[in-house]
Design an enzyme around this catalytic site. Sequence first.
Site, PDB file in Angstrom:
ATOM      1  N   THR A  34       2.416  24.373  13.736  1.00 32.63           N
ATOM      2  CA  THR A  34       2.248  24.971  12.543  1.00 32.63           C
ATOM      3  C   THR A  34       0.984  24.742  11.794  1.00 32.63           C
ATOM      4  O   THR A  34       0.061  23.885  11.852  1.00 32.63           O
ATOM      5  CB  THR A  34       3.284  24.147  11.533  1.00 32.63           C
ATOM      6  OG1 THR A  34       2.895  22.931  11.387  1.00 32.63           O
ATOM      7  CG2 THR A  34       4.854  24.174  12.239  1.00 32.63           C
ATOM      8  N   THR A  37      -2.714  22.534  11.881  1.00 31.78           N
ATOM      9  CA  THR A  37      -2.721  21.968  13.158  1.00 31.78           C
ATOM     10  C   THR A  37      -2.777  23.121  14.068  1.00 31.78           C
ATOM     11  O   THR A  37      -3.793  23.001  15.219  1.00 31.78           O
ATOM     12  CB  THR A  37      -1.516  21.085  13.732  1.00 31.78           C
ATOM     13  OG1 THR A  37      -1.302  20.203  12.713  1.00 31.78           O
ATOM     14  CG2 THR A  37      -1.647  20.658  15.077  1.00 31.78           C
ATOM     15  N   VAL A  65       8.717  25.018   3.438  1.00 33.17           N
ATOM     16  CA  VAL A  65       9.660  25.162   4.256  1.00 33.17           C
ATOM     17  C   VAL A  65       9.089  25.972   5.618  1.00 33.17           C
ATOM     18  O   VAL A  65       8.601  27.136   5.221  1.00 33.17           O
ATOM     19  CB  VAL A  65      10.861  26.231   3.635  1.00 33.17           C
ATOM     20  CG1 VAL A  65      12.054  26.766   4.565  1.00 33.17           C
ATOM     21  CG2 VAL A  65      11.489  25.378   2.579  1.00 33.17           C
ATOM     22  N   ASP A 126       6.227  14.528   2.327  1.00 28.40           N
ATOM     23  CA  ASP A 126       6.831  15.019   3.357  1.00 28.40           C
ATOM     24  C   ASP A 126       8.132  15.250   3.407  1.00 28.40           C
ATOM     25  O   ASP A 126       8.880  14.230   3.425  1.00 28.40           O
ATOM     26  CB  ASP A 126       6.066  14.440   4.661  1.00 28.40           C
ATOM     27  CG  ASP A 126       5.719  15.727   5.933  1.00 28.40           C
ATOM     28  OD1 ASP A 126       6.706  16.486   5.858  1.00 28.40           O
ATOM     29  OD2 ASP A 126       4.679  15.550   6.625  1.00 28.40           O
ATOM     30  N   LYS A 138      16.265   9.601  17.102  1.00 32.70           N
ATOM     31  CA  LYS A 138      17.585   9.792  17.581  1.00 32.70           C
ATOM     32  C   LYS A 138      17.813  10.351  18.897  1.00 32.70           C
ATOM     33  O   LYS A 138      18.836   9.588  19.476  1.00 32.70           O
ATOM     34  CB  LYS A 138      18.073  10.525  16.306  1.00 32.70           C
ATOM     35  CG  LYS A 138      19.842  10.675  16.615  1.00 32.70           C
ATOM     36  CD  LYS A 138      20.522  11.240  15.588  1.00 32.70           C
ATOM     37  CE  LYS A 138      22.041  11.207  15.808  1.00 32.70           C
ATOM     38  NZ  LYS A 138      22.908  12.042  14.711  1.00 32.70           N
ATOM     39  N   HIS A 280      -2.857 -30.360   7.296  1.00 30.23           N
ATOM     40  CA  HIS A 280      -1.449 -30.081   6.549  1.00 30.23           C
ATOM     41  C   HIS A 280      -1.754 -29.187   5.366  1.00 30.23           C
ATOM     42  O   HIS A 280      -1.436 -29.575   4.157  1.00 30.23           O
ATOM     43  CB  HIS A 280      -0.718 -31.098   6.021  1.00 30.23           C
ATOM     44  CG  HIS A 280      -0.503 -32.138   7.332  1.00 30.23           C
ATOM     45  ND1 HIS A 280      -0.141 -31.403   8.405  1.00 30.23           N
ATOM     46  CD2 HIS A 280      -0.373 -33.440   7.511  1.00 30.23           C
ATOM     47  CE1 HIS A 280       0.268 -32.620   9.404  1.00 30.23           C
ATOM     48  NE2 HIS A 280      -0.236 -33.478   9.042  1.00 30.23           N
ATOM     49  N   ASN A 422      -0.627 -31.637  -8.112  1.00 32.46           N
ATOM     50  CA  ASN A 422      -1.604 -31.694  -9.151  1.00 32.46           C
ATOM     51  C   ASN A 422      -2.858 -32.113  -8.184  1.00 32.46           C
ATOM     52  O   ASN A 422      -2.883 -32.992  -7.342  1.00 32.46           O
ATOM     53  CB  ASN A 422      -1.437 -32.948  -9.986  1.00 32.46           C
ATOM     54  CG  ASN A 422      -0.103 -32.421 -10.920  1.00 32.46           C
ATOM     55  OD1 ASN A 422      -0.435 -31.510 -11.605  1.00 32.46           O
ATOM     56  ND2 ASN A 422       0.795 -33.268 -10.950  1.00 32.46           N
ATOM     57  N   ASP A 472      -4.981 -40.677 -20.251  1.00 33.89           N
ATOM     58  CA  ASP A 472      -4.885 -41.574 -19.143  1.00 33.89           C
ATOM     59  C   ASP A 472      -5.659 -40.855 -17.919  1.00 33.89           C
ATOM     60  O   ASP A 472      -6.148 -41.894 -17.385  1.00 33.89           O
ATOM     61  CB  ASP A 472      -3.353 -42.109 -18.926  1.00 33.89           C
ATOM     62  CG  ASP A 472      -2.607 -41.071 -18.538  1.00 33.89           C
ATOM     63  OD1 ASP A 472      -2.919 -39.841 -18.629  1.00 33.89           O
ATOM     64  OD2 ASP A 472      -1.536 -41.110 -18.463  1.00 33.89           O
TER      65      ASP A 472
END
Length: 518
Positions: A34, A37, A65, A126, A138, A280, A422, A472
């Site tokens: 088509t 291509t 189409v 598409d 399928k 780790h 932290n 602190d």
Amino acid sequence: MASIKRALISVSDKTGVADFARALADRGVDILSTGGTAKLLRDENIACRDVSDYTGFPEMMDGRVKTLNPKVHGGILARRDNEGDLASMREHGIEQIDLVCVNLYPFREAVAKEGCTIDDAIENIDIGGPCMVRASAKNHRFVTIVVDPADYASVLTAMDEDTLDESRRRALAVKAFAHTAAYDGAIANHFSALNTDGSKRDFPDVFTRQFIKTADELRYGENPHQAGAFYADPEDDGLSMADCPVLQGKAISYNNIADADAAFALVRDLGDEAVVIVKHANPCGVAMGAGSQAEIYERARAADAVSAFGGIAAFNRPLEADTAALIAETFMEVVIAPGFTDAARKVLAERKNLRLMLAPSAAPVSGGLEFKRVNGGLLVQQRDAHILDRAACTVVTKRAPTEAEWNDMLFAWSVAKHVKSNAIVFAKNGTTLGVGAGQMNRVNSTRIAAHHGGDSIKGSAVASDAFFPFRDGVDALAQAGATAVIQPGGSIRDDEVIAAADEQDIAMIFTGIRHFRH
């Protein structure tokens, strides 16, 4: 074995398609095609029939189409062992289509272009392509579907060797279903992220992402009683562990991948030559700056030699032989680098269980998404690719830092970004001295890091990944002997924290940004 007598070829990605079509034609295959291509094939002097000539219907509606026709889909979906299907083909002049080579309009690329409108996006959805792909997949018992140019050569070889059996066709069908699934996912992601005025939100209402298993299942997950596998994200624009081949050593494990990723993410953030050792998922030793690569590695390892045992070493420069000799002195699980000299490979070849991972790049990560699975859902966020600019920082104490303190603070800040919160990082002269990670309060992180550093942290700089909620934490830094600290700021007690720093003659910098890492 089903033979291939007729093929339908209609592709958006035309990579290698002319050679593939020519090879099919040379094997006596009749080719339908088509649009663009078909033009390409004719320009290459490859005989083909237009689908419109075969169906008796012209391409219409600006090409919307063209393949949506019973003569196309009947030729694809007909069961070759079903007499009713064969009778319908004879009655309606439907020819058998044995191979379908289709890939889809470049929707993702189209919507990524600046100025792409809703109409532009719609025209790049598409319809005929996915219908043919799904129909072929399928009916893969009888039809070969090819959506990836990388499969052209293997399909031709299988045809020649008469091994294009149902098992191979099923594998191609699975790939085809994944192709259409990813395509539909991209469409759903794009349109569910659009506002009514056409502007786009960062996160779509429907989020679809396709991950591809990279190899056989891992030996196990985090623990031997858990199964595990590694799936790559083709859409990630950052460097993936899937892009890093293992050059030697035992099979890579779940924890190896996680730790190597953590180590290399940090070493990529450090522009100068650097070495990161991770244990780790937390850096236990980081060094950069002056000296040879071997000397930098020695400083990183010495920062926490106990934790470095059995760790992951990451480099942002190709590994050299002298460094390899030092690595060989102790047990390491993985070394990851953007290259290995031949001499380094020779040295480490004797450590047969040591995994060497080759990274294709050491450039900093620039974007992408991060995911965290929680029960019942998925957390998604932008990757933290922020690199601190010194000019964006604010000196908030009476005493400004010295140039040496600035350098150490910025280095410690880069490391803290990759430490579990932290996070507290003590550093001096481009080397980490103590790392406090993953504690439930910042004071304990400070004490752990200071205890590890001992007397070496006198005169060091400190980075905190988030603000100090109370004074602190600063008092603990002063007691340990730190002289400068970099932190985001933003606490309701910032004035109290700054006053504590002034009392202790500690220079303090606010970044205005945090790197909290759970």
